[in-house]
Scaffold this motif. Structure first.
Motif, PDB file in Angstrom:
ATOM      1  N   ILE A  80      17.743   8.208   3.331  1.00  0.00           N
ATOM      2  CA  ILE A  80      19.079   8.090   2.811  1.00  0.00           C
ATOM      3  C   ILE A  80      19.917   8.650   2.828  1.00  0.00           C
ATOM      4  N   THR A  81      19.664   9.670   2.534  1.00  0.00           N
ATOM      5  CA  THR A  81      20.265  11.174   3.319  1.00  0.00           C
ATOM      6  C   THR A  81      21.345  10.546   5.047  1.00  0.00           C
ATOM      7  N   LEU A  82      20.832  10.365   5.887  1.00  0.00           N
ATOM      8  CA  LEU A  82      21.585   9.652   6.909  1.00  0.00           C
ATOM      9  C   LEU A  82      22.480   8.790   6.535  1.00  0.00           C
ATOM     10  N   LEU A  83      22.240   8.198   5.974  1.00  0.00           N
ATOM     11  CA  LEU A  83      23.375   7.080   5.293  1.00  0.00           C
ATOM     12  C   LEU A  83      24.052   7.139   4.511  1.00  0.00           C
ATOM     13  N   ILE A  84      23.745   8.081   4.454  1.00  0.00           N
ATOM     14  CA  ILE A  84      25.437   8.915   3.274  1.00  0.00           C
ATOM     15  C   ILE A  84      25.727  10.101   4.159  1.00  0.00           C
ATOM     16  N   THR A  93      29.342   7.266  -0.029  1.00  0.00           N
ATOM     17  CA  THR A  93      28.735   8.200  -0.914  1.00  0.00           C
ATOM     18  C   THR A  93      28.678   8.164  -2.096  1.00  0.00           C
ATOM     19  N   ILE A  94      29.672   7.963  -2.446  1.00  0.00           N
ATOM     20  CA  ILE A  94      29.288   7.438  -4.214  1.00  0.00           C
ATOM     21  C   ILE A  94      28.116   7.134  -4.598  1.00  0.00           C
ATOM     22  N   ALA A  95      28.037   4.987  -3.803  1.00  0.00           N
ATOM     23  CA  ALA A  95      26.637   5.079  -4.162  1.00  0.00           C
ATOM     24  C   ALA A  95      25.918   5.211  -3.815  1.00  0.00           C
ATOM     25  N   GLY A  96      25.977   6.124  -2.629  1.00  0.00           N
ATOM     26  CA  GLY A  96      24.212   6.843  -2.306  1.00  0.00           C
ATOM     27  C   GLY A  96      24.204   7.964  -3.061  1.00  0.00           C
ATOM     28  N   ILE A  98      24.058   8.002  -5.788  1.00  0.00           N
ATOM     29  CA  ILE A  98      23.765   7.272  -6.735  1.00  0.00           C
ATOM     30  C   ILE A  98      21.910   6.419  -6.546  1.00  0.00           C
ATOM     31  N   PHE A  99      22.405   5.870  -5.202  1.00  0.00           N
ATOM     32  CA  PHE A  99      20.652   5.334  -4.598  1.00  0.00           C
ATOM     33  C   PHE A  99      20.080   6.563  -4.814  1.00  0.00           C
ATOM     34  N   MET A 100      20.329   7.823  -4.222  1.00  0.00           N
ATOM     35  CA  MET A 100      19.834   9.100  -3.782  1.00  0.00           C
ATOM     36  C   MET A 100      18.679   9.643  -5.174  1.00  0.00           C
ATOM     37  N   PHE A 101      19.659   9.855  -6.004  1.00  0.00           N
ATOM     38  CA  PHE A 101      19.697  10.110  -7.392  1.00  0.00           C
ATOM     39  C   PHE A 101      18.039   9.325  -8.185  1.00  0.00           C
ATOM     40  N   ILE A 102      18.760   7.654  -8.191  1.00  0.00           N
ATOM     41  CA  ILE A 102      17.352   6.380  -8.661  1.00  0.00           C
ATOM     42  C   ILE A 102      15.944   6.973  -8.127  1.00  0.00           C
ATOM     43  N   ASN A 103      16.402   7.284  -6.619  1.00  0.00           N
ATOM     44  CA  ASN A 103      14.974   7.757  -5.938  1.00  0.00           C
ATOM     45  C   ASN A 103      14.071   8.969  -6.176  1.00  0.00           C
ATOM     46  N   LEU A 104      14.826  10.212  -6.207  1.00  0.00           N
ATOM     47  CA  LEU A 104      14.900  10.943  -6.784  1.00  0.00           C
ATOM     48  C   LEU A 104      14.107  11.104  -7.681  1.00  0.00           C
ATOM     49  N   GLN A 105      14.890  10.944  -8.991  1.00  0.00           N
ATOM     50  CA  GLN A 105      14.107  11.013 -10.367  1.00  0.00           C
ATOM     51  C   GLN A 105      12.843  10.238 -10.582  1.00  0.00           C
ATOM     52  N   ARG A 106      13.045   8.601  -9.593  1.00  0.00           N
ATOM     53  CA  ARG A 106      11.721   8.297  -9.945  1.00  0.00           C
ATOM     54  C   ARG A 106      10.194   8.781  -9.405  1.00  0.00           C
ATOM     55  N   ASP A 107      10.941   9.034  -8.231  1.00  0.00           N
ATOM     56  CA  ASP A 107       9.684  10.239  -7.712  1.00  0.00           C
ATOM     57  C   ASP A 107       8.819  10.701  -8.724  1.00  0.00           C
ATOM     58  N   TYR A 108      10.345  12.096  -9.010  1.00  0.00           N
ATOM     59  CA  TYR A 108       9.237  13.495  -9.655  1.00  0.00           C
ATOM     60  C   TYR A 108       9.151  12.444 -11.198  1.00  0.00           C
ATOM     61  N   ILE A 139      12.399  -1.228   3.791  1.00  0.00           N
ATOM     62  CA  ILE A 139      13.393  -3.028   4.539  1.00  0.00           C
ATOM     63  C   ILE A 139      15.123  -2.908   4.258  1.00  0.00           C
ATOM     64  N   THR A 140      15.649  -2.014   2.907  1.00  0.00           N
ATOM     65  CA  THR A 140      17.027  -1.495   3.089  1.00  0.00           C
ATOM     66  C   THR A 140      16.919  -0.712   3.995  1.00  0.00           C
ATOM     67  N   LEU A 141      16.480   0.502   3.512  1.00  0.00           N
ATOM     68  CA  LEU A 141      16.618   1.955   5.138  1.00  0.00           C
ATOM     69  C   LEU A 141      16.600   1.329   6.340  1.00  0.00           C
ATOM     70  N   SER A 142      15.823   0.558   6.558  1.00  0.00           N
ATOM     71  CA  SER A 142      15.819   0.171   8.379  1.00  0.00           C
ATOM     72  C   SER A 142      17.113  -0.718   8.239  1.00  0.00           C
ATOM     73  N   PHE A 143      17.561  -1.805   7.756  1.00  0.00           N
ATOM     74  CA  PHE A 143      18.725  -2.525   7.405  1.00  0.00           C
ATOM     75  C   PHE A 143      20.033  -1.042   7.651  1.00  0.00           C
ATOM     76  N   GLY A 144      19.918  -0.272   7.059  1.00  0.00           N
ATOM     77  CA  GLY A 144      20.961   0.421   7.112  1.00  0.00           C
ATOM     78  C   GLY A 144      20.987   1.168   8.650  1.00  0.00           C
ATOM     79  N   LEU A 145      19.784   1.512   9.003  1.00  0.00           N
ATOM     80  CA  LEU A 145      20.050   2.401  10.192  1.00  0.00           C
ATOM     81  C   LEU A 145      19.999   1.429  11.160  1.00  0.00           C
ATOM     82  N   LEU A 146      19.754   0.205  11.227  1.00  0.00           N
ATOM     83  CA  LEU A 146      20.551  -0.666  12.333  1.00  0.00           C
ATOM     84  C   LEU A 146      21.964  -1.238  12.115  1.00  0.00           C
TER      85      LEU A 146
END
Length: 200
Positions: A80-84, A93-96, A98-108, A139-146
């Motif tokens: 995610i960091t690479l994609l933003i 940046t803004i969407a990224g 938010i996406f990172m925040f949702i991912n991290l807060q869910r994991d924590y 799938i989302t991350l792979s598509f982003g790097l593609l």
């Protein structure tokens, strides 16, 4: 260190390599981005492989239980960091963020929730929704790097680029929703973890 744990540890070691290739703009034909995508896919494959081998060969260890979710979180957060990053990020940046925040807060939250459960001898196993979330996230991350790789080619402009970006944003939306829903589901299915066991 058994084989599944070695595979998990290898996944962790792959991450700085993925970062290097993604940022290596000096590699011709944008191949650095392609190598980063291949490394991400390899990391995703090892995520499923180490768990399968650990269960099949009865090699589940405390070290493996610690390293496996850590490696998963690092893999997702790194991608995610690479994609933003960069002057023209794949995810704005803004969407990224938010996406990172949702991912991290869910994991924590889930990690803390599981630790609370362990203190009360409540084992919280991964459910199907959590596994579906992980698959859609990968799938989302792979598509982003593609997309990052394909940006080198002339056809990746105009309406073609728009279609790819729309698909990515839809995947990000679905992934974010699954993260939030799975987080709520984990907590709702295990209400005893939040109960105060103290008696007056």
């Amino acid at each position: 260190m058994n084989t599944p744990t070695k595979i998990t540890f290898t996944r962790i070691l792959l991450m700085p390599v993925m970062v290097f290739f993604y940022l290596a703009d000096f590699i011709p034909y944008n191949l650095g981005k392609l190598f980063a995508l291949i490394i991400l896919i390899a990391g995703i494959f090892t995520d499923f492989l180490d768990g399968y081998l650990a269960r099949k060969n009865n090699q589940v260890t405390n070290m493996g239980k610690f390293l496996d979710p850590l490696a998963d979180k690092l893999l997702a957060a790194t991608a995610i960091t690479l994609l933003i990053t960069g002057t023209n990020p794949v995810i704005p940046t803004i969407a990224g963020v938010i996406f990172m925040f949702i991912n991290l807060q869910r994991d924590y939250v889930i990690t803390g929730f599981r630790q609370m459960g362990q203190l009360k001898n409540i084992i919280i196993a991964a459910d199907k929704l959590g596994k579906i979330k992980a698959i859609v996230l990968y799938i989302t991350l792979s598509f982003g790097l593609l997309i990052a790789y394909l940006r080198y080619f002339a056809f990746m402009t105009g309406s073609v680029a728009t279609v790819f970006n729309i698909i990515l944003y839809v995947l990000i939306g679905i992934t974010s929703a699954l993260m939030i829903i799975s987080e709520i589901t984990y907590i709702a299915k295990n209400p005893d973890v939040l109960k105060d066991n103290k008696t007056e």
